[in-house]
Design a protein around this motif. Structure first.
Motif, PDB file in Angstrom:
ATOM      1  N   ILE A   5       0.848  -1.192   0.000  1.00  0.00           N
ATOM      2  CA  ILE A   5       0.000   0.000   0.000  1.00  0.00           C
ATOM      3  C   ILE A   5       0.882   1.240   0.000  1.00  0.00           C
ATOM      4  N   GLN A   6       0.565   2.157  -0.905  1.00  0.00           N
ATOM      5  CA  GLN A   6       1.312   3.402  -0.977  1.00  0.00           C
ATOM      6  C   GLN A   6       0.353   4.585  -0.880  1.00  0.00           C
ATOM      7  N   SER A   7       0.855   5.645  -0.258  1.00  0.00           N
ATOM      8  CA  SER A   7       0.076   6.885  -0.207  1.00  0.00           C
ATOM      9  C   SER A   7       1.007   8.085  -0.209  1.00  0.00           C
ATOM     10  N   ARG A  22       4.697   7.445   1.435  1.00  0.00           N
ATOM     11  CA  ARG A  22       4.531   6.421   2.455  1.00  0.00           C
ATOM     12  C   ARG A  22       4.280   5.047   1.845  1.00  0.00           C
ATOM     13  N   CYS A  23       4.719   4.034   2.578  1.00  0.00           N
ATOM     14  CA  CYS A  23       4.572   2.668   2.081  1.00  0.00           C
ATOM     15  C   CYS A  23       4.323   1.709   3.234  1.00  0.00           C
ATOM     16  N   PHE A  91       7.737   3.942  -6.685  1.00  0.00           N
ATOM     17  CA  PHE A  91       7.160   2.663  -6.298  1.00  0.00           C
ATOM     18  C   PHE A  91       7.853   2.124  -5.056  1.00  0.00           C
ATOM     19  N   CYS A  92       7.050   1.485  -4.255  1.00  0.00           N
ATOM     20  CA  CYS A  92       7.550   0.708  -3.132  1.00  0.00           C
ATOM     21  C   CYS A  92       7.289  -0.759  -3.465  1.00  0.00           C
ATOM     22  N   ALA A  93       8.223  -1.626  -3.113  1.00  0.00           N
ATOM     23  CA  ALA A  93       8.056  -3.060  -3.331  1.00  0.00           C
ATOM     24  C   ALA A  93       8.523  -3.796  -2.088  1.00  0.00           C
ATOM     25  N   SER A  94       8.000  -4.986  -1.883  1.00  0.00           N
ATOM     26  CA  SER A  94       8.456  -5.783  -0.744  1.00  0.00           C
ATOM     27  C   SER A  94       8.625  -7.240  -1.155  1.00  0.00           C
ATOM     28  N   PRO A 100      13.597 -13.717  -1.595  1.00  0.00           N
ATOM     29  CA  PRO A 100      13.770 -12.266  -1.519  1.00  0.00           C
ATOM     30  C   PRO A 100      13.844 -11.557  -2.859  1.00  0.00           C
ATOM     31  N   ASP A 101      14.165 -12.282  -3.911  1.00  0.00           N
ATOM     32  CA  ASP A 101      14.314 -11.602  -5.195  1.00  0.00           C
ATOM     33  C   ASP A 101      12.996 -11.405  -5.918  1.00  0.00           C
ATOM     34  N   THR A 102      11.945 -12.048  -5.468  1.00  0.00           N
ATOM     35  CA  THR A 102      10.634 -11.858  -6.088  1.00  0.00           C
ATOM     36  C   THR A 102       9.936 -10.717  -5.366  1.00  0.00           C
ATOM     37  N   GLN A 103       9.961  -9.568  -5.987  1.00  0.00           N
ATOM     38  CA  GLN A 103       9.457  -8.358  -5.358  1.00  0.00           C
ATOM     39  C   GLN A 103       8.043  -8.051  -5.842  1.00  0.00           C
ATOM     40  N   TYR A 104       7.225  -7.646  -4.906  1.00  0.00           N
ATOM     41  CA  TYR A 104       5.837  -7.299  -5.192  1.00  0.00           C
ATOM     42  C   TYR A 104       5.690  -5.789  -5.036  1.00  0.00           C
ATOM     43  N   PHE A 105       5.175  -5.172  -6.088  1.00  0.00           N
ATOM     44  CA  PHE A 105       5.133  -3.721  -6.153  1.00  0.00           C
ATOM     45  C   PHE A 105       3.793  -3.151  -5.708  1.00  0.00           C
ATOM     46  N   GLY A 106       3.866  -1.954  -5.130  1.00  0.00           N
ATOM     47  CA  GLY A 106       2.662  -1.198  -4.846  1.00  0.00           C
ATOM     48  C   GLY A 106       2.202  -0.454  -6.089  1.00  0.00           C
TER      49      GLY A 106
END
Lengths: 114, 114
Positions: A5-7, A22-23, A91-94, A100-106
């Motif tokens: 979630i990003q704002s 924010r993320c 973008f924020c990703a986690s 760890p290399d598979t990142q999911y983006f906001g």
């Protein structure tokens, strides 16, 4: 899961103003990444954290940019003072340590600095 | 340093055709590769990944092929649908001390005509 979630989703500000993005990462993810996307430069990694600790900030363009992760569920990227050339989508990703290399983006924050 | 590029910046296909999107990388030490799809106004979405010990991996309507000899990666989409229209990025992880740092290609714009 709600995903990253990003704002805010959109931010328009004037040159010289402070901007805070924010993320909230996916619950349970212990890696958090901040990227900037522009037409000219594509997707650039700015900084990433592991267990709330900054690991690599070599992509942060200059001292006007700073990022914090006070806890596992929240991170901020601050630009002070902002400049028109900072206009981009941020973008924020986690990801989690199991993969760890598979990142999911906001969804990103579109920043416009006038 | 790592560089990742794309052979075709745009690809236009008819609905039902198969699509092939290509990516070249430069670092022979790269050991993990990911394809992302980015729709307008959204963040990149994970599609499929492949490790360097594999040559091919299949998902639902997508196949990734890896040719380490020529450092080339491709994404094949079967029976392309209008909903597949997006920008597709390859991302490469070089391993070693660059842990967590993905290098993204420029992106290929896929347009599917009904």
């Amino acid at each position: 899961d709600a995903g990253v979630i990003q704002s805010p989703r959109h931010e328009v500000t004037e040159m010289g103003q402070e901007v805070t993005l924010r993320c909230k990462p996916i619950s349970g993810h212990d890696y958090l990444f901040w990227y900037r996307q522009t037409m000219m430069r594509g997707l650039e990694l700015l900084i990433y954290f592991n267990n709330n600790v900054p690991i690599d900030d070599s992509g942060m363009p200059e001292d006007r940019f700073s990022a914090k992760m006070p806890n596992a569920s929240f991170s901020t990227l601050k630009i002070q003072p902002s400049e028109p050339r900072d206009s981009a989508v941020y973008f924020c990703a986690s990801s989690h340590s199991g993969n760890p290399d598979t990142q999911y983006f906001g969804p990103g924050t579109r920043l416009t600095v006038l | 340093g790592e560089s990742v590029g794309l052979h075709l910046p745009t690809l236009s296909v008819q609905e039902g055709d198969n699509s092939i999107i290509n990516c070249a990388y430069s670092n022979s030490a790269s050991d993990y590769f990911i394809w992302y799809k980015q729709e307008s106004g959204k963040g990149p979405q994970f599609i499929i990944d492949i490790r360097s010990n594999m040559d091919k991996r299949q998902g639902q309507r997508v196949t990734v092929l890896l040719n380490k000899t020529v450092k080339h990666l491709s994404l094949q989409i079967a029976a392309t649908q209008p909903g597949d229209s997006a920008v597709y990025f390859c991302a490469v992880y070089a391993g070693g001390t660059s842990y967590g740092k993905l290098t993204f290609g420029q992106g290929t714009i896929l347009t599917v005509h009904p």
